[in-house]
Design a protein around this motif. Structure first.
Motif, short mmCIF file in Angstrom:
data_model
loop_
_atom_site.label_atom_id
_atom_site.label_comp_id
_atom_site.label_asym_id
_atom_site.label_seq_id
_atom_site.Cartn_x
_atom_site.Cartn_y
_atom_site.Cartn_z
N HIS A 146 9.77 -13.64 -56.02
CA HIS A 146 8.46 -13.80 -55.37
C HIS A 146 8.74 -14.38 -54.00
O HIS A 146 9.35 -15.45 -53.89
N GLN A 167 7.12 -8.08 -57.33
CA GLN A 167 5.70 -7.79 -57.46
C GLN A 167 5.37 -6.63 -56.54
O GLN A 167 5.74 -6.63 -55.37
N ASN A 169 2.09 -3.58 -55.99
CA ASN A 169 0.86 -2.88 -56.36
C ASN A 169 0.21 -2.38 -55.07
O ASN A 169 0.70 -2.67 -53.98
N ASP A 172 -0.47 -4.97 -52.50
CA ASP A 172 0.70 -5.68 -51.99
C ASP A 172 1.75 -4.74 -51.42
O ASP A 172 2.93 -5.08 -51.38
N LYS A 196 3.36 -7.59 -62.06
CA LYS A 196 2.02 -7.77 -61.47
C LYS A 196 1.45 -6.45 -60.92
O LYS A 196 0.94 -6.41 -59.80
N ARG A 199 -2.08 -7.23 -60.54
CA ARG A 199 -2.31 -8.61 -60.05
C ARG A 199 -2.99 -9.46 -61.12
O ARG A 199 -3.96 -10.17 -60.86
N LYS A 202 -6.66 -8.62 -61.61
CA LYS A 202 -7.59 -8.79 -60.48
C LYS A 202 -7.89 -7.47 -59.78
O LYS A 202 -8.89 -7.36 -59.06
N THR A 310 -0.86 -15.41 -48.92
CA THR A 310 -1.35 -16.29 -49.99
C THR A 310 -2.69 -16.91 -49.60
O THR A 310 -3.56 -17.11 -50.46
N ASP A 313 -5.31 -14.39 -50.26
CA ASP A 313 -5.55 -14.20 -51.69
C ASP A 313 -6.65 -15.10 -52.23
O ASP A 313 -7.18 -14.87 -53.32
N GLU A 317 -8.34 -13.71 -55.46
CA GLU A 317 -7.86 -14.30 -56.71
C GLU A 317 -8.41 -15.69 -56.98
O GLU A 317 -8.22 -16.22 -58.07
N LYS A 325 0.32 -19.86 -55.82
CA LYS A 325 1.22 -18.91 -55.16
C LYS A 325 1.81 -19.50 -53.89
O LYS A 325 3.01 -19.38 -53.62
#
Length: 387
Positions: A146, A167, A169, A172, A196, A199, A202, A310, A313, A317, A325
């Motif tokens: 990460h 990670q 998606n 991201d 993830k 996520r 999410k 972050t 996010d 999130e 994070k």
């Protein structure tokens, strides 16, 4: 089930991997889900030392005649390794929990930077890995990650790894290691496992209604989860996509999608749908950073793209998840990279193609992410990681 070949050793791995962190509470139900997944082609199961219950449950189920049909992936937390003897202590505990004599894919869990790896090397981990591989107890060695793209590339290059996990998606694509990191690892011949993909759900639940309208107008009707998974599998560099499945319906749906999804299958219309969705989600984003990394490196060590991503996010999130994070990715490393390290030298701004006022935005991030709760939360996380 579709399979993808590990370019390092020829293993035929299921495109869908079973992530074991979020097992259902009922062990009998978990056993049914695991066996169903195996019977329908899933052959990659991922757990970790810090998921002791999951390791033990997986071990009990696989011991009923399924061990030879699957690849076990589990992880050693570097922060628990204080001396050479700890390596064996942790590893033997995992073998006992998993009721096996070898681990097919063994990770260094959440390797944060080159300095952590150097510390492990100084403790003798290279000798230890070689001994375990010679004994057939570790088949493949890799790391999960990460953090920012540049540090990821450094870690890829520092050792002859046999796989890695990031990670990744559709939201991201240009964050953390991102698509550039994915392609970098794949170009080195590494299989890349993906975590993830949704996520933590999410990208499926509680989305803006405009997102659901985009999916609804597609010619092919698919759930948000199916669209998200297919986007990842469209990348030929991806080897296995993990899903933390904890219901029979989820297992069945994901296996069904994994049995159909192909690489390089998306049409222009498909890409256009994702562009619309990401545009909607990005409207919630406060700082328009694309993660291009042109602002890096920072003379003071600030990981600018990670600080911004972050912080952004928070809008998707929630504040707690984003803070966690932020701390994990910037503040519990041997060399911190959090926003308050900025001295406002301005070097970064001259390279930013988005013309972001980086110094001002880092001040915003500092105020939002390093309030009164930052230091005690960081302390608790670091204390936990030293247990």
């Amino acid at each position: 089930m579709k399979y993808r070949i590990n370019p390092k050793n020829g293993d035929k791995l299921s495109a869908l991997g079973f992530g074991c962190m979020r097992f259902a509470k009922d062990e009998q139900e978990v056993e049914r889900q695991i066996i169903y997944a195996i019977e329908h082609g899933v052959n990659y199961f991922d757990t970790a030392y810090i998921y002791p219950k999951s390791e033990a449950i997986l071990g009990r189920v696989l011991a009923k005649g399924y061990r030879d049909r699957v690849k076990i992936a589990t992880k050693m937390p570097p922060y628990l390794v204080k001396k050479y003897e700890d390596l064996d202590k942790l590893f033997e505990t995992e073998l006992e929990r998993l009721q096996t004599n070898h681990i097919d894919y063994y990770f260094l869990h959440m390797l944060t930077d080159v300095n952590i790896w150097t510390r492990l090397v100084n403790l003798g981990i290279l000798k230890w890995i070689e001994e375990k591989k010679q004994a057939g107890q570790i088949i493949n060695i890799g790391f999960s990650y990460h953090g920012g793209r540049d540090e990821f590339k450094k870690l890829i290059d520092i050792y002859d790894w046999e796989f890695c996990m990031i990670q990744f998606n559709f939201l991201d694509e240009n964050r953390q290691a991102g698509k550039e990191g994915l392609k970098y690892a794949a170009a080195k011949g590494l299989p890349v496992m993906i975590m993830k993909p949704l996520r933590g759900g999410k990208l499926v639940t509680n989305l803006p209604k405009e997102v659901y309208k985009v999916w609804d107008k597609a010619d092919v009707k698919r759930s948000p989860a199916e669209w998200a998974f297919r986007w990842i599998w469209n990348h030929p560099e991806v080897t296995v996509v993990l899903s933390g499945m904890n219901s029979q319906a989820m297992v069945e749906e994901n296996i069904n999608v994994a049995s159909q999804a192909e690489a390089n299958a998306f049409t222009e219309a498909d890409f256009d749908l994702f562009n619309q969705v990401t545009d909607i989600l990005n409207q919630k984003i406060k700082i328009s950073c694309t993660g291009c990394n042109y602002c890096m490196p920072c003379p003071m060590g600030v990981d600018i793209p990670t600080c911004f991503s972050t912080y952004n996010d928070r809008e998707i999130e929630g504040k707690t998840a984003a803070l966690s994070k932020y701390i994990m990715q910037t503040s519990v490393k041997s060399q911190t990279s959090n926003a308050s390290r900025c001295t406002k030298c301005g070097k970064c701004e001259s390279h930013c193609p988005q013309n972001i006022k980086i110094r001002d935005e880092l001040t915003t991030v500092t105020k939002a992410m390093e309030g009164f709760y930052y230091k005690p939360t960081r302390f608790l996380i670091k204390r936990f990681m030293r247990l």
